[in-house]
Design a protein around this motif. Structure first.
Motif, PDB file in Angstrom:
ATOM      1  N   LEU A  94       5.461   1.175   8.537  1.00 51.85           N
ATOM      2  CA  LEU A  94       4.996   0.148   7.589  1.00 51.85           C
ATOM      3  C   LEU A  94       6.162  -0.366   6.739  1.00 51.85           C
ATOM      4  CD1 LEU A  94       2.845  -1.537   6.173  1.00 51.85           C
ATOM      5  CD2 LEU A  94       2.220   0.465   4.814  1.00 51.85           C
ATOM      6  N   ASN A  95       6.997   0.566   6.253  1.00 57.69           N
ATOM      7  CA  ASN A  95       8.132   0.118   5.438  1.00 57.69           C
ATOM      8  C   ASN A  95       9.092  -0.725   6.263  1.00 57.69           C
ATOM      9  OD1 ASN A  95       9.737  -0.039   3.071  1.00 57.69           O
ATOM     10  ND2 ASN A  95      11.095   1.513   3.912  1.00 57.69           N
ATOM     11  N   ARG A  96       9.342  -0.328   7.525  1.00 63.24           N
ATOM     12  CA  ARG A  96      10.225  -1.139   8.389  1.00 63.24           C
ATOM     13  C   ARG A  96       9.648  -2.553   8.546  1.00 63.24           C
ATOM     14  NH1 ARG A  96      15.261   0.770   9.814  1.00 63.24           N
ATOM     15  NH2 ARG A  96      15.103  -0.266  11.825  1.00 63.24           N
ATOM     16  N   SER A  97       8.328  -2.642   8.665  1.00 64.41           N
ATOM     17  CA  SER A  97       7.774  -3.987   8.887  1.00 64.41           C
ATOM     18  C   SER A  97       7.830  -4.836   7.618  1.00 64.41           C
ATOM     19  CB  SER A  97       6.375  -3.928   9.503  1.00 64.41           C
ATOM     20  OG  SER A  97       5.455  -3.490   8.565  1.00 64.41           O
ATOM     21  N   ILE A  98       7.658  -4.236   6.447  1.00 63.00           N
ATOM     22  CA  ILE A  98       7.751  -5.078   5.232  1.00 63.00           C
ATOM     23  C   ILE A  98       9.208  -5.397   4.861  1.00 63.00           C
ATOM     24  CG2 ILE A  98       5.494  -4.351   4.329  1.00 63.00           C
ATOM     25  CD1 ILE A  98       7.073  -2.808   2.135  1.00 63.00           C
TER      26      ILE A  98
ATOM     27  N   GLN B 273      14.620   6.045  -3.101  1.00 68.61           N
ATOM     28  CA  GLN B 273      13.205   6.285  -3.396  1.00 68.61           C
ATOM     29  C   GLN B 273      12.484   6.865  -2.179  1.00 68.61           C
ATOM     30  OE1 GLN B 273      12.330   1.470  -2.952  1.00 68.61           O
ATOM     31  NE2 GLN B 273      11.940   2.398  -4.905  1.00 68.61           N
ATOM     32  N   VAL B 274      11.439   7.612  -2.456  1.00 70.80           N
ATOM     33  CA  VAL B 274      10.570   8.121  -1.403  1.00 70.80           C
ATOM     34  C   VAL B 274       9.268   7.335  -1.471  1.00 70.80           C
ATOM     35  CG1 VAL B 274       9.354  10.126  -0.459  1.00 70.80           C
ATOM     36  CG2 VAL B 274      11.571  10.440  -1.583  1.00 70.80           C
ATOM     37  N   LEU B 275       8.903   6.750  -0.330  1.00 66.81           N
ATOM     38  CA  LEU B 275       7.653   5.982  -0.240  1.00 66.81           C
ATOM     39  C   LEU B 275       6.660   6.773   0.583  1.00 66.81           C
ATOM     40  CD1 LEU B 275       9.205   2.491   0.665  1.00 66.81           C
ATOM     41  CD2 LEU B 275       8.967   3.574  -1.591  1.00 66.81           C
TER      42      LEU B 275
ATOM     43  N   GLY C 237       0.796  -1.228   0.000  1.00 67.11           N
ATOM     44  CA  GLY C 237       0.000   0.000   0.000  1.00 67.11           C
ATOM     45  C   GLY C 237       0.827   1.276   0.000  1.00 67.11           C
ATOM     46  N   LEU C 238       2.146   1.122  -0.126  1.00 61.40           N
ATOM     47  CA  LEU C 238       3.001   2.318  -0.191  1.00 61.40           C
ATOM     48  C   LEU C 238       3.153   2.745  -1.653  1.00 61.40           C
ATOM     49  CD1 LEU C 238       5.664   1.201   2.428  1.00 61.40           C
ATOM     50  CD2 LEU C 238       4.114   3.165   2.648  1.00 61.40           C
TER      51      LEU C 238
END
Ligand code: CMP
Length: 140
Positions: free
Chosen positions: A85-89, A75-77, A31-32
Protein backbone atom coordinates in the motif's frame (compact mmCIF):
# COMPACT_ATOMS: atom_id res chain seq x y z
CA UNK A 1 -5.62 -8.97 4.68
CA UNK A 2 -2.43 -9.11 6.75
CA UNK A 3 -1.48 -6.26 9.06
CA UNK A 4 2.10 -5.26 8.29
CA UNK A 5 4.67 -2.68 9.36
CA UNK A 6 6.82 -0.93 6.77
CA UNK A 7 9.63 1.63 6.90
CA UNK A 8 9.15 5.03 5.32
CA UNK A 9 11.70 7.84 5.02
CA UNK A 10 10.72 11.41 4.22
CA UNK A 11 13.82 12.65 2.40
CA UNK A 12 15.80 15.94 2.68
CA UNK A 13 14.10 17.58 -0.31
CA UNK A 14 10.78 17.33 1.57
CA UNK A 15 12.05 18.33 5.03
CA UNK A 16 13.76 21.37 3.44
CA UNK A 17 10.52 22.46 1.74
CA UNK A 18 8.51 21.96 4.97
CA UNK A 19 6.05 19.57 3.32
CA UNK A 20 6.34 16.64 5.75
CA UNK A 21 2.82 17.29 7.05
CA UNK A 22 1.40 17.16 3.52
CA UNK A 23 3.12 13.80 2.99
CA UNK A 24 1.93 12.46 6.35
CA UNK A 25 -1.61 13.52 5.47
CA UNK A 26 -1.46 11.39 2.30
CA UNK A 27 -0.12 8.44 4.29
CA UNK A 28 -2.89 8.72 6.87
CA UNK A 29 -5.59 9.31 4.26
CA UNK A 30 -4.58 6.00 2.66
CA UNK A 31 -5.36 4.27 5.97
CA UNK A 32 -1.80 3.77 7.20
CA UNK A 33 -1.03 4.63 10.83
CA UNK A 34 2.28 6.28 11.75
CA UNK A 35 3.27 4.13 14.75
CA UNK A 36 6.83 5.48 15.14
CA UNK A 37 8.50 8.60 13.81
CA UNK A 38 11.68 10.61 14.37
CA UNK A 39 13.50 13.47 12.64
CA UNK A 40 17.20 12.68 12.35
CA UNK A 41 20.35 13.67 10.49
CA UNK A 42 21.91 10.61 8.85
CA UNK A 43 25.68 10.24 9.04
CA UNK A 44 27.55 9.28 5.85
CA UNK A 45 28.31 5.87 7.38
CA UNK A 46 24.67 5.22 8.26
CA UNK A 47 23.40 6.32 4.81
CA UNK A 48 26.01 4.11 3.09
CA UNK A 49 24.98 1.17 5.26
CA UNK A 50 21.26 1.70 4.72
CA UNK A 51 21.67 1.88 0.92
CA UNK A 52 24.46 -0.75 0.71
CA UNK A 53 22.33 -2.81 -1.69
CA UNK A 54 22.96 0.00 -4.23
CA UNK A 55 26.71 0.33 -3.54
CA UNK A 56 27.73 -0.73 -7.06
CA UNK A 57 25.20 1.50 -8.83
CA UNK A 58 26.54 4.63 -10.58
CA UNK A 59 24.22 6.87 -8.51
CA UNK A 60 25.35 5.52 -5.11
CA UNK A 61 27.64 8.42 -4.06
CA UNK A 62 25.15 11.06 -5.17
CA UNK A 63 22.36 9.19 -3.36
CA UNK A 64 24.34 9.08 -0.10
CA UNK A 65 25.34 12.75 -0.38
CA UNK A 66 21.73 13.72 -1.02
CA UNK A 67 20.46 11.70 1.95
CA UNK A 68 22.90 13.48 4.31
CA UNK A 69 22.18 16.95 2.86
CA UNK A 70 19.47 17.70 5.44
CA UNK A 71 17.26 16.08 8.05
CA UNK A 72 15.13 13.06 7.21
CA UNK A 73 12.06 11.68 8.97
CA UNK A 74 12.18 7.95 9.51
CA UNK A 75 8.86 6.38 10.33
CA UNK A 76 7.10 3.06 10.76
CA UNK A 77 3.76 2.76 8.98
CA UNK A 78 1.26 0.09 9.97
CA UNK A 79 -1.85 -1.23 8.29
CA UNK A 80 -3.34 -3.86 6.01
CA UNK A 81 -0.79 -4.72 3.31
CA UNK A 82 1.29 -1.77 4.51
CA UNK A 83 4.34 -2.61 2.35
CA UNK A 84 2.54 -2.65 -0.99
CA UNK A 85 0.00 0.00 0.00
CA UNK A 86 2.79 2.44 0.87
CA UNK A 87 4.59 1.64 -2.41
CA UNK A 88 1.41 2.41 -4.33
CA UNK A 89 0.76 5.75 -2.61
CA UNK A 90 4.45 6.72 -3.09
CA UNK A 91 4.35 6.22 -6.87
CA UNK A 92 7.21 5.26 -9.18
CA UNK A 93 10.84 6.05 -8.24
CA UNK A 94 11.12 8.54 -11.10
CA UNK A 95 8.43 11.20 -10.59
CA UNK A 96 7.93 11.52 -14.35
CA UNK A 97 6.63 7.91 -14.27
CA UNK A 98 4.59 8.33 -11.06
CA UNK A 99 0.84 8.00 -11.28
CA UNK A 100 -1.26 11.12 -10.66
CA UNK A 101 -2.20 11.63 -7.02
CA UNK A 102 0.84 9.76 -5.66
CA UNK A 103 3.30 11.40 -3.27
CA UNK A 104 6.11 11.45 -5.82
CA UNK A 105 3.89 12.74 -8.60
CA UNK A 106 2.80 15.67 -6.40
CA UNK A 107 5.98 16.45 -4.49
CA UNK A 108 9.13 14.84 -5.94
CA UNK A 109 11.62 17.03 -7.80
CA UNK A 110 13.75 14.35 -9.53
CA UNK A 111 14.64 10.65 -9.38
CA UNK A 112 17.13 11.53 -6.63
CA UNK A 113 15.09 14.16 -4.77
CA UNK A 114 12.02 11.94 -4.83
CA UNK A 115 10.69 12.90 -1.38
CA UNK A 116 10.12 9.43 0.10
CA UNK A 117 11.58 5.96 0.48
CA UNK A 118 9.49 2.89 1.29
CA UNK A 119 10.49 -0.72 1.95
CA UNK A 120 10.02 -2.88 -1.17
CA UNK A 121 9.21 -6.20 0.55
CA UNK A 122 8.10 -7.50 3.93
CA UNK A 123 11.53 -9.03 4.46
CA UNK A 124 13.27 -5.70 3.79
CA UNK A 125 10.69 -3.86 5.91
CA UNK A 126 11.68 -5.93 8.95
CA UNK A 127 15.38 -5.25 8.31
CA UNK A 128 14.89 -1.54 7.62
CA UNK A 129 12.64 -0.97 10.65
CA UNK A 130 15.18 -2.61 12.96
CA UNK A 131 17.90 -0.44 11.37
CA UNK A 132 16.28 2.66 12.90
CA UNK A 133 13.90 1.55 15.65
CA UNK A 134 13.75 -0.71 18.69
CA UNK A 135 10.52 -2.63 19.47
CA UNK A 136 9.89 -0.23 22.36
CA UNK A 137 9.76 2.78 19.95
CA UNK A 138 6.79 1.38 18.04
CA UNK A 139 3.48 2.33 19.62
CA UNK A 140 0.44 0.81 17.97
P1 CMP B 1 14.70 4.88 -2.89
O1 CMP B 1 13.36 4.23 -2.88
O2 CMP B 1 15.10 5.64 -1.67
O3 CMP B 1 15.82 3.77 -3.19
C1 CMP B 1 17.05 4.08 -3.81
C2 CMP B 1 17.12 5.47 -4.31
O4 CMP B 1 18.12 5.77 -5.25
C3 CMP B 1 15.84 5.78 -5.04
O5 CMP B 1 14.77 5.87 -4.12
C4 CMP B 1 16.20 7.08 -5.76
O6 CMP B 1 15.88 8.23 -5.03
C5 CMP B 1 17.73 7.01 -5.85
N1 CMP B 1 18.22 7.12 -7.21
C6 CMP B 1 19.01 8.11 -7.64
N2 CMP B 1 19.28 7.94 -8.94
C7 CMP B 1 18.63 6.83 -9.35
C8 CMP B 1 18.52 6.16 -10.59
N3 CMP B 1 19.12 6.58 -11.68
N4 CMP B 1 17.74 5.04 -10.64
C9 CMP B 1 17.10 4.59 -9.52
N5 CMP B 1 17.19 5.20 -8.31
C10 CMP B 1 17.95 6.31 -8.24
Amino acid sequence: MPIENTLSIIKPDATKRNITGLINAKIEKAGLKIVAQKRIMLSKELAEKFYSVHKDRPFFNDLVNFMISGPVIVQVLRGENAVSLNRSIMGATNPTDAEEGTIRSEFAQSVEANSVHGSDSLENALKEISFFFAEIDILI
